[in-house]
Design a protein around this motif. Structure first.
Motif, mmCIF file in Angstrom:
data_model
loop_
_atom_site.group_PDB
_atom_site.id
_atom_site.type_symbol
_atom_site.label_atom_id
_atom_site.label_comp_id
_atom_site.label_asym_id
_atom_site.label_seq_id
_atom_site.Cartn_x
_atom_site.Cartn_y
_atom_site.Cartn_z
ATOM 1 N N GLY A 1 0.488 -1.451 0.329
ATOM 2 C CA GLY A 1 -0.055 0.147 -0.248
ATOM 3 C C GLY A 1 0.624 1.642 -0.200
ATOM 4 O O GLY A 1 0.685 2.316 0.505
ATOM 5 N N LEU A 2 2.156 0.968 -0.249
ATOM 6 C CA LEU A 2 2.453 2.377 -0.857
ATOM 7 C C LEU A 2 2.688 3.326 0.568
ATOM 8 O O LEU A 2 3.476 4.501 0.933
ATOM 9 C CB LEU A 2 2.772 3.046 -1.840
ATOM 10 C CG LEU A 2 1.367 2.699 -2.589
ATOM 11 C CD1 LEU A 2 1.224 3.864 -3.677
ATOM 12 C CD2 LEU A 2 2.967 1.986 -3.845
ATOM 13 N N ARG A 3 2.996 2.249 1.098
ATOM 14 C CA ARG A 3 3.105 2.912 3.297
ATOM 15 C C ARG A 3 3.939 3.967 3.433
ATOM 16 O O ARG A 3 3.856 5.493 4.244
ATOM 17 C CB ARG A 3 2.708 2.153 4.155
ATOM 18 C CG ARG A 3 1.293 1.507 3.985
ATOM 19 C CD ARG A 3 1.268 0.224 4.864
ATOM 20 N NE ARG A 3 -0.294 -0.471 4.847
ATOM 21 C CZ ARG A 3 -0.325 -1.942 4.513
ATOM 22 N NH1 ARG A 3 -0.038 -2.203 5.720
ATOM 23 N NH2 ARG A 3 -1.888 -2.457 4.051
ATOM 24 N N GLY A 4 5.346 3.223 3.109
ATOM 25 C CA GLY A 4 6.727 4.378 4.208
ATOM 26 C C GLY A 4 6.784 5.640 2.930
ATOM 27 O O GLY A 4 7.112 6.719 3.508
ATOM 28 N N ALA A 5 6.195 5.741 1.618
ATOM 29 C CA ALA A 5 6.566 6.828 0.760
ATOM 30 C C ALA A 5 6.008 7.740 1.122
ATOM 31 O O ALA A 5 6.736 8.920 1.056
ATOM 32 C CB ALA A 5 6.726 6.229 -0.555
ATOM 33 N N LYS A 6 4.661 7.975 1.586
ATOM 34 C CA LYS A 6 3.173 8.632 2.811
ATOM 35 C C LYS A 6 3.793 9.354 3.362
ATOM 36 O O LYS A 6 4.227 10.299 3.255
ATOM 37 C CB LYS A 6 2.528 7.460 2.943
ATOM 38 C CG LYS A 6 1.309 9.350 3.060
ATOM 39 C CD LYS A 6 -0.234 8.666 3.404
ATOM 40 C CE LYS A 6 -1.073 9.472 3.808
ATOM 41 N NZ LYS A 6 -2.309 8.691 3.701
ATOM 42 N N THR A 7 4.950 8.976 4.537
ATOM 43 C CA THR A 7 5.155 9.060 5.918
ATOM 44 C C THR A 7 6.586 10.007 5.340
ATOM 45 O O THR A 7 7.329 10.885 5.702
ATOM 46 C CB THR A 7 5.530 8.219 6.352
ATOM 47 O OG1 THR A 7 6.390 7.035 6.732
ATOM 48 C CG2 THR A 7 4.280 8.148 6.972
ATOM 49 N N SER A 8 7.191 8.740 5.148
ATOM 50 C CA SER A 8 8.912 9.651 3.671
ATOM 51 C C SER A 8 9.110 11.325 3.052
ATOM 52 O O SER A 8 9.850 12.375 3.186
ATOM 53 C CB SER A 8 9.935 8.676 3.317
ATOM 54 O OG SER A 8 9.332 8.479 2.051
ATOM 55 N N ALA A 9 8.256 10.731 2.164
ATOM 56 C CA ALA A 9 7.433 12.116 1.345
ATOM 57 C C ALA A 9 7.301 13.354 2.743
ATOM 58 O O ALA A 9 7.252 14.539 2.262
ATOM 59 C CB ALA A 9 6.834 11.575 0.152
ATOM 60 N N TYR A 10 6.018 13.014 3.012
ATOM 61 C CA TYR A 10 5.419 14.571 4.180
ATOM 62 C C TYR A 10 6.971 14.959 4.907
ATOM 63 O O TYR A 10 6.687 15.861 5.121
ATOM 64 C CB TYR A 10 4.420 13.439 5.520
ATOM 65 C CG TYR A 10 3.577 14.318 6.098
ATOM 66 C CD1 TYR A 10 3.086 14.975 5.645
ATOM 67 C CD2 TYR A 10 4.419 14.962 6.717
ATOM 68 C CE1 TYR A 10 1.647 15.796 6.364
ATOM 69 C CE2 TYR A 10 3.237 15.847 7.749
ATOM 70 C CZ TYR A 10 2.704 16.348 7.438
ATOM 71 O OH TYR A 10 2.085 17.448 8.279
ATOM 72 N N GLY A 11 7.734 13.752 5.236
ATOM 73 C CA GLY A 11 8.574 14.766 6.453
ATOM 74 C C GLY A 11 10.247 15.458 5.348
ATOM 75 O O GLY A 11 10.011 16.040 6.370
ATOM 76 N N VAL A 12 9.743 14.782 4.161
ATOM 77 C CA VAL A 12 11.095 15.095 3.591
ATOM 78 C C VAL A 12 10.759 16.393 2.633
ATOM 79 O O VAL A 12 11.290 17.527 2.395
ATOM 80 C CB VAL A 12 11.414 13.980 2.491
ATOM 81 C CG1 VAL A 12 12.499 14.698 0.987
ATOM 82 C CG2 VAL A 12 12.482 13.266 3.180
ATOM 83 N N GLU A 13 9.679 16.555 2.060
ATOM 84 C CA GLU A 13 8.678 17.959 1.677
ATOM 85 C C GLU A 13 9.419 18.260 0.184
ATOM 86 O O GLU A 13 9.903 19.516 0.133
ATOM 87 C CB GLU A 13 8.796 19.146 2.472
ATOM 88 C CG GLU A 13 7.950 18.678 3.707
ATOM 89 C CD GLU A 13 7.114 19.735 5.140
ATOM 90 O OE1 GLU A 13 7.583 21.758 4.335
ATOM 91 O OE2 GLU A 13 9.090 20.554 5.981
ATOM 92 N N PRO A 14 9.887 17.067 -0.160
ATOM 93 C CA PRO A 14 10.031 17.553 -2.104
ATOM 94 C C PRO A 14 9.608 18.188 -2.408
ATOM 95 O O PRO A 14 8.671 18.390 -2.848
ATOM 96 C CB PRO A 14 10.718 16.094 -2.417
ATOM 97 C CG PRO A 14 8.949 15.256 -2.070
ATOM 98 C CD PRO A 14 9.101 15.803 -0.882
ATOM 99 N N ASP A 15 10.240 19.258 -3.212
ATOM 100 C CA ASP A 15 9.999 19.691 -4.430
ATOM 101 C C ASP A 15 9.577 19.162 -5.826
ATOM 102 O O ASP A 15 9.144 19.214 -6.733
ATOM 103 C CB ASP A 15 10.748 21.029 -4.954
ATOM 104 C CG ASP A 15 10.767 22.088 -4.187
ATOM 105 O OD1 ASP A 15 10.326 22.916 -3.898
ATOM 106 O OD2 ASP A 15 12.165 22.208 -3.580
ATOM 107 N N ILE A 16 10.514 17.975 -6.318
ATOM 108 C CA ILE A 16 10.638 17.423 -7.223
ATOM 109 C C ILE A 16 10.506 15.448 -6.555
ATOM 110 O O ILE A 16 11.343 15.688 -5.398
ATOM 111 C CB ILE A 16 11.193 17.056 -8.841
ATOM 112 C CG1 ILE A 16 11.484 18.627 -8.615
ATOM 113 C CG2 ILE A 16 11.967 15.992 -9.106
ATOM 114 C CD1 ILE A 16 12.322 18.927 -10.239
#
Length: 364
Positions: free
Chosen positions: A219-234
């Motif tokens: 369910g793409l779970r780790g990507a959800k929390t890591s992207a939230y913390g990293v706050e990438p532009d790209i």
């Protein structure tokens, strides 16, 4: 940047043979950290177990995230029969047809490993009409070669323990095709790590964040929390896609082993950002790196959740053609891997605010 074949094979062997189904990525995370530490400015972990390694650029520069998921498809021990046979709970998507007679390893809580084989009934005595049927997953079992449940208990194997394929890494007969378990998605994690290595000592305006994500297969779970913390532009999700070069996948798709980097334009979870796709294609053309346009009718990658993070992230999936993934063995092409490393290094190295704005403007 130079790529030594033997060193790359040793790296890929290490990362693919590490064991780690969704939610049990500890061994893979240790391997990821081992290869990130010499080149990262900082490494963080979050509550879901994601490994987040930073190459810092200029203050207030854009942030570029690239991730590959560390988890692989496998099983949990679901129950133990009185006769010592183990029933399995699938983690991630399996086609039962590819499982009978394959070797698997149970890893107990102490980290000890025990070999078993998925039971396969001999055809003798099986009614003709049943021989063409695929055995349902719930009917499969793992045979450890023990006589009863007590022997399994003595091995300290418990319900919930991880079960993963028992395989070896192989360089195949053309010297370019590689075969191992878990290329989905250790190859994506490997590319992200190789870019981190390539950027060591390189001054960039952007901050590059190399992420090994968890629980993608469920369910793409780790990507959800890591992207939230990293706050990438790209963001780039690196993964695998179908290789359209075997008799069962001859449907006209361009992505094939050795055909180049697969740029996924859409799948079931994302329409890749057109400005980002154009930027990556322009970079590939400038470097004379082969690439294909890739479409996936079903399934998605970590990109499917990253692009919906916070106020939205400009995201795409970059893939390698892969044969037989979601089975004990899968295949990729070595040149595709090297080309992906070269392409992503160059593309990320050159990201600045001007590039980010150009990519953003291409959508509107």
């Amino acid at each position: 940047m130079e790529y030594n074949f033997d060193e790359e094979i040793a790296f890929l062997t290490d990362i693919t043979l590490a064991k780690g189904v969704s939610g049990r990525e500890k061994e893979v995370a240790k391997t990821f950290i081992k290869y990130a530490e010499p080149y990262a400015d900082e490494i963080k972990r979050d509550a879901l177990g994601n490994v987040i390694a930073y190459h810092y650029g200029k203050p207030n520069g854009p942030v570029v995230m690239m991730c590959g998921h560390m988890d692989e498809v496998g099983f949990f021990v679901k129950s133990i029969e009185d006769n010592g046979l183990i029933r399995l709970h699938p983690i991630g998507g399996w086609w039962p047809l590819c499982l009978p007679s394959d070797l698997f390893v149970v890893t107990n809580k102490e980290g000890k490993e025990f070999l078993g084989v998925i039971g396969a009934r001999a055809p003798h005595g099986v009614p003709q009409e049943q021989r063409k049927n695929v055995i349902p997953l719930e009917n499969l079992y793992l045979d450890l070669g023990v006589k009863d449940k007590k022997m399994v208990d003595d091995l300290k194997i418990k319900v919930g323990d991880m079960v993963t394929p028992k395989v070896d890494f192989h360089v195949m007969n053309d010297g370019k095709t590689l075969m191992s378990k878990a290329f989905d998605d250790r190859i994506g994690a490997a590319i992200a790590l190789r870019v981190l290595k390539n950027l060591k000592g390189v001054e960039t305006e952007c901050t590059y964040v190399c992420v090994g994500t968890t629980q993608e297969e469920v369910g793409l779970r780790g990507a959800k929390t890591s992207a939230y913390g990293v706050e990438p532009d790209i963001a780039f999700a690196t993964d695998v896609s179908l290789s359209h070069d075997t008799p069962d996948v001859l449907d006209g798709g361009d992505s094939k082993l050795g055909a180049g980097v697969a740029m996924t334009l859409c799948d079931a979870g994302i329409l890749s950002h057109p400005g980002l796709v154009n930027y990556l294609k322009e970079t590939a053309q400038r470097l004379d790196i082969p690439y294909t346009n890739d479409f996936m009718a079903a399934g998605s990658t970590d990109a499917g959740t990253i692009h919906k993070t916070r106020e939205g992230v400009m995201t795409m999936t970059v893939s390698l053609a892969c044969r037989y993934y979601h089975s004990p063995y899968s295949m990729i092409n070595y040149d595709d891997y090297i080309n992906a490393c070269k392409l992503m290094t160059e593309a990320i190295k050159n990201v600045d605010r001007k590039v980010v704005n150009k990519i953003r403007e291409a959508k509107y």
